[in-house]
Scaffold this motif. Structure first.
Motif, PDB file in Angstrom:
ATOM      1  N   ARG A 286     -17.961 115.141 -56.745  1.00 48.92           N
ATOM      2  CA  ARG A 286     -19.463 115.011 -56.079  1.00 48.92           C
ATOM      3  C   ARG A 286     -20.527 115.518 -57.194  1.00 48.92           C
ATOM      4  NH1 ARG A 286     -20.676 115.649 -50.744  1.00 48.92           N
ATOM      5  NH2 ARG A 286     -19.211 113.852 -51.001  1.00 48.92           N
ATOM      6  N   LEU A 287     -21.328 114.357 -57.596  1.00 45.45           N
ATOM      7  CA  LEU A 287     -22.146 114.752 -58.597  1.00 45.45           C
ATOM      8  C   LEU A 287     -23.575 114.837 -58.266  1.00 45.45           C
ATOM      9  CD1 LEU A 287     -21.198 111.495 -60.799  1.00 45.45           C
ATOM     10  CD2 LEU A 287     -20.613 113.788 -61.051  1.00 45.45           C
ATOM     11  N   LEU A 288     -23.816 114.451 -56.937  1.00 47.26           N
ATOM     12  CA  LEU A 288     -25.304 114.457 -56.470  1.00 47.26           C
ATOM     13  C   LEU A 288     -25.325 114.407 -55.099  1.00 47.26           C
ATOM     14  CD1 LEU A 288     -28.540 114.715 -57.112  1.00 47.26           C
ATOM     15  CD2 LEU A 288     -28.605 112.384 -56.814  1.00 47.26           C
ATOM     16  N   GLU A 289     -26.025 115.408 -54.457  1.00 47.85           N
ATOM     17  CA  GLU A 289     -26.265 115.138 -52.898  1.00 47.85           C
ATOM     18  C   GLU A 289     -27.701 115.791 -52.298  1.00 47.85           C
ATOM     19  OE1 GLU A 289     -24.108 117.128 -48.984  1.00 47.85           O
ATOM     20  OE2 GLU A 289     -23.263 117.689 -50.810  1.00 47.85           O
ATOM     21  N   THR A 290     -28.392 114.690 -51.714  1.00 50.51           N
ATOM     22  CA  THR A 290     -29.357 115.075 -50.918  1.00 50.51           C
ATOM     23  C   THR A 290     -29.450 114.708 -49.625  1.00 50.51           C
ATOM     24  OG1 THR A 290     -30.498 112.772 -51.116  1.00 50.51           O
ATOM     25  CG2 THR A 290     -30.873 114.198 -53.077  1.00 50.51           C
ATOM     26  N   SER A 291     -30.478 114.812 -48.809  1.00 54.01           N
ATOM     27  CA  SER A 291     -30.460 114.422 -47.333  1.00 54.01           C
ATOM     28  C   SER A 291     -30.105 113.017 -47.074  1.00 54.01           C
ATOM     29  CB  SER A 291     -31.738 114.972 -46.541  1.00 54.01           C
ATOM     30  OG  SER A 291     -32.807 114.493 -47.082  1.00 54.01           O
ATOM     31  N   THR A 292     -30.538 112.276 -48.089  1.00 57.72           N
ATOM     32  CA  THR A 292     -30.188 110.616 -47.834  1.00 57.72           C
ATOM     33  C   THR A 292     -29.354 109.959 -48.713  1.00 57.72           C
ATOM     34  OG1 THR A 292     -32.070 110.111 -49.345  1.00 57.72           O
ATOM     35  CG2 THR A 292     -32.508 110.379 -46.913  1.00 57.72           C
ATOM     36  N   VAL A 293     -28.778 110.824 -49.679  1.00 59.49           N
ATOM     37  CA  VAL A 293     -27.993 110.276 -50.802  1.00 59.49           C
ATOM     38  C   VAL A 293     -26.921 111.027 -51.447  1.00 59.49           C
ATOM     39  CG1 VAL A 293     -28.040 109.273 -53.186  1.00 59.49           C
ATOM     40  CG2 VAL A 293     -29.762 108.995 -51.661  1.00 59.49           C
ATOM     41  N   VAL A 294     -25.737 110.500 -51.516  1.00 53.96           N
ATOM     42  CA  VAL A 294     -24.581 111.169 -51.938  1.00 53.96           C
ATOM     43  C   VAL A 294     -23.863 110.324 -53.289  1.00 53.96           C
ATOM     44  CG1 VAL A 294     -22.112 112.148 -51.501  1.00 53.96           C
ATOM     45  CG2 VAL A 294     -23.927 112.362 -49.856  1.00 53.96           C
ATOM     46  N   VAL A 295     -23.754 111.017 -54.284  1.00 51.89           N
ATOM     47  CA  VAL A 295     -23.090 110.219 -55.553  1.00 51.89           C
ATOM     48  C   VAL A 295     -21.693 110.759 -55.810  1.00 51.89           C
ATOM     49  CG1 VAL A 295     -23.373 109.520 -57.776  1.00 51.89           C
ATOM     50  CG2 VAL A 295     -25.388 109.392 -56.346  1.00 51.89           C
ATOM     51  N   ASP A 296     -20.790 110.289 -55.781  1.00 50.63           N
ATOM     52  CA  ASP A 296     -19.443 110.656 -56.059  1.00 50.63           C
ATOM     53  C   ASP A 296     -18.812 109.697 -57.135  1.00 50.63           C
ATOM     54  OD1 ASP A 296     -19.320 112.701 -53.930  1.00 50.63           O
ATOM     55  OD2 ASP A 296     -18.596 111.172 -52.424  1.00 50.63           O
ATOM     56  N   ARG A 297     -18.113 110.307 -58.029  1.00 54.19           N
ATOM     57  CA  ARG A 297     -17.347 109.669 -58.992  1.00 54.19           C
ATOM     58  C   ARG A 297     -15.816 109.752 -58.446  1.00 54.19           C
ATOM     59  NH1 ARG A 297     -17.434 112.401 -64.084  1.00 54.19           N
ATOM     60  NH2 ARG A 297     -19.412 111.247 -64.332  1.00 54.19           N
TER      61      ARG A 297
END
Length: 71
Positions: A22-33
């Motif tokens: 998990r690289l980034l998490e907001t209420s609207t976006v999740v970025v995973d590698r």
């Protein structure tokens, strides 16, 4: 609802198909590698309020969708 992005450091989860970081998490976006094991697969699933997007950096992946879900 979360307002500030959460930056994940060393948030690595081992899955049957490989590794999710998990690289980034907001209420609207999740970025995973994702690091996928060769010839592996995950179960079919969907997200009611999220879109999945993939950027392949090396190798190839195959994504299968149910016939009535293809848009």
């Amino acid at each position: 609802m979360r307002k500030e992005p959460i930056m994940h450091k060393n948030n690595i989860l081992k899955k049957i198909w490989g590794i999710r970081e998990r690289l980034l998490e907001t209420s609207t976006v999740v970025v995973d590698r994702l690091t996928l094991e060769a010839d592996s697969f995950c179960s079919w699933h969907y997200h009611e309020f999220k879109y999945n997007m993939f950027i392949v950096l090396k190798g190839r992946i195959s994504i299968e969708l149910p016939f009535n879900e293809c848009k």
